[in-house]
Design an enzyme around this catalytic site. Structure first.
Site, PDB file in Angstrom:
ATOM      1  N   PRO A 120       0.805  -1.231   0.000  1.00  0.00           N
ATOM      2  CA  PRO A 120       0.000   0.000   0.000  1.00  0.00           C
ATOM      3  C   PRO A 120       0.838   1.281   0.000  1.00  0.00           C
ATOM      4  CG  PRO A 120       0.089  -0.908   2.200  1.00  0.00           C
ATOM      5  CD  PRO A 120       0.867  -1.854   1.330  1.00  0.00           C
ATOM      6  N   CYS A 121       1.491   1.563  -1.114  1.00  0.00           N
ATOM      7  CA  CYS A 121       2.270   2.799  -1.195  1.00  0.00           C
ATOM      8  C   CYS A 121       1.346   4.011  -1.140  1.00  0.00           C
ATOM      9  CB  CYS A 121       3.135   2.813  -2.448  1.00  0.00           C
ATOM     10  SG  CYS A 121       2.219   2.542  -3.962  1.00  0.00           S
ATOM     11  N   HIS A 122       0.035   3.793  -1.359  1.00  0.00           N
ATOM     12  CA  HIS A 122      -0.897   4.926  -1.243  1.00  0.00           C
ATOM     13  C   HIS A 122      -1.009   5.418   0.200  1.00  0.00           C
ATOM     14  CE1 HIS A 122      -3.306   1.220  -0.670  1.00  0.00           C
ATOM     15  NE2 HIS A 122      -4.058   1.952   0.145  1.00  0.00           N
TER      16      HIS A 122
END
Lengths: 200, 258
Positions: free
Chosen positions: B162-164
């Site tokens: 989850p780089c978001h």
């Protein structure tokens, strides 16, 4: 392809053909880049051989895939020199023949549809040729399944896959003379069985 | 008769079934299969091989996905209908949770630094965010904030890793690697994060919040921090301020890297 790799390929001189020779040299230099070529080169022979040894298309597909995957993993662990010296086809066939044998053994331990190598989508190159030959060819496929393992493997590797005796000897880890006699005895049995069926 | 038999035995040689060669290459990780999967961003392409999931991407069509996959990975992406059991069992869970969990991920080809950034990022809980600088500190490279951003921009498996959930310390969301930059907001909103509240807090220079009952300070979106009622909440601009007030860092969200 570097000059060094080419030279080594020529010098090693243990492979049966130039193609296989340079293939192992390139495999040693670049496993990931060359392995797809190995797969392309060997898969039809492996599948055909496994199919005729096992008499079952799905098993043959599984064995072919498993043998090539194991070969790739083993190559990843081998030192470069060992890869250069490999006789690729017999080496992969040692893996595949063992897988075939294990599969037959485990199959014999549980109930299974009868062995048959004669399947409807198993036609030759064209419909005409298939119609002409399918009768004897289909019977042969069934008869192969009735041969003892030693003869079946030798006949299949020599006459279906097209491997020379010395490669089969390496693959099956039997003396070449034994392989030769397994092929001859296997053929003799097939001939008798085919003749018997032809003239009931 | 023998010659005839030999000829016919030769005729028993058949072609390998279609797809068998590709299946071998996929199994050893020299080619990839791909499927599409629903996400809050719509259908995404998911590629995988014998080593694990190798790519998550949005693309206009199959051709552009396949072309980009080849450029990024140097391998062919081949459409398939079949997902192997070890991936199928965990894929949708991983997408829904926004963390790999037990889903194998193929991170070959990444540097040690990129891998460390991605693995650390994978631990940020759903609905929470952390600043780029936090990831940098957590992997022991406090000065590499920009490089963290670059590593995340090249995350091969967004949504699943989850780089978001990594945002700028001023509370703005920053760049996003998967398609439209607004996708970052869409994903965070789908996870229930109150982005406006978080941004408002950050824009006032608040980096941490603490509870005067526990004397613990957290990232503003930490699951524990969100339990703090307004009456007991204290806002801090930095670690020094929080420590001076007698607060210790949360052990879950680790506002101060060890």
């Amino acid at each position: 392809m570097t000059a060094t790799a080419g030279q080594t390929a020529v010098l090693s001189g243990t492979m049966s053909t130039m193609t296989a020779d340079t293939l192992t040299a390139r495999l040693a230099d670049d496993l990931d880049g060359t392995f797809p070529e190995v797969v392309r080169e060997l898969s039809a022979g492996l599948f055909s051989g496994a199919f005729r040894m096992l008499g079952n298309r799905q098993d043959a597909e599984d064995v072919t895939q498993e043998a090539l995957v194991r070969a790739y993993r083993a190559l990843g662990d081998y030192p470069v020199d060992r890869i250069r010296e490999l006789r690729l086809r017999p080496w992969v066939w040692t893996i595949a023949a063992n897988l075939c044998r294990n599969r037959l053994r485990s199959r014999s331990r549980r109930p299974q549809a009868p062995l048959t190598g004669h399947d409807p989508i198993d036609a030759g190159p064209g419909p005409d040729e298939a119609a002409e030959h399918s009768d004897l060819r289909g019977r042969l496929a069934d008869l192969l399944a009735g041969l003892p393992w030693s003869m079946r493997t030798a006949v299949v590797l020599h006459h279906v896959v097209g491997m020379p005796y010395d490669e089969i000897a390496a693959a099956l880890e039997r003396p070449a003379a034994t392989v030769r006699s397994d092929v001859h005895r296997g053929l003799a049995r097939l001939r008798v069985a085919a003749d018997t069926e032809e003239q009931p | 008769m023998t010659d005839h038999i030999i000829t016919e035995l030769g005729g028993l040689r058949v072609d390998a079934p279609a797809g068998l060669e590709d299946a071998v290459l996929v199994a050893v990780g020299l080619a990839d299969h791909y499927v599409t999967r629903p996400t809050p961003l719509g259908e995404v392409y998911v590629a995988f091989n014998g080593r694990g999931v190798s790519a998550v991407d949005v693309a206009g069509d199959r051709d552009s996905f396949e072309a980009r996959f080849f450029i990024d990975h140097g391998r062919r992406a081949i459409p398939t209908d079949e997902i192997p059991e070890r991936i199928a069992r965990h894929l949708d869970t991983a997408i829904a949770a926004g963390r790999p969990g037990r889903l194998p991920i193929d991170l070959r080809g990444l540097t040690e630094f990129q891998t460390a950034v991605l693995l650390r990022t994978a631990t940020i809980p759903r609905g929470e965010v952390r600043p780029y600088g936090w990831v940098a500190k957590e992997i022991g490279k406090p000065g590499a904030v920009r490089a963290v951003g670059t590593a995340l921009a090249h995350n091969p498996v967004p949504v699943i890793i989850p780089c978001h959930r990594v945002v700028r310390s001023d509370g703005t969301l920053g760049e996003y690697s998967l398609g439209d930059p607004e996708n970052k907001r869409t994903l965070l909103e789908a996870e229930g994060l109150d982005i406006d509240a978080f941004t408002a807090l950050s824009s006032r220079g608040i980096r941490f919040i603490g509870s005067d009952t526990t004397r613990v300070f957290c990232h503003p979106t930490c699951g524990r921090g969100s339990l703090i009622t307004d009456r007991h909440r204290h806002d801090f601009a930095d670690e020094t301020e929080a420590r001076a007030a007698g607060y210790r860092p949360c052990k879950v969200c680790r506002p101060v890297a060890a």
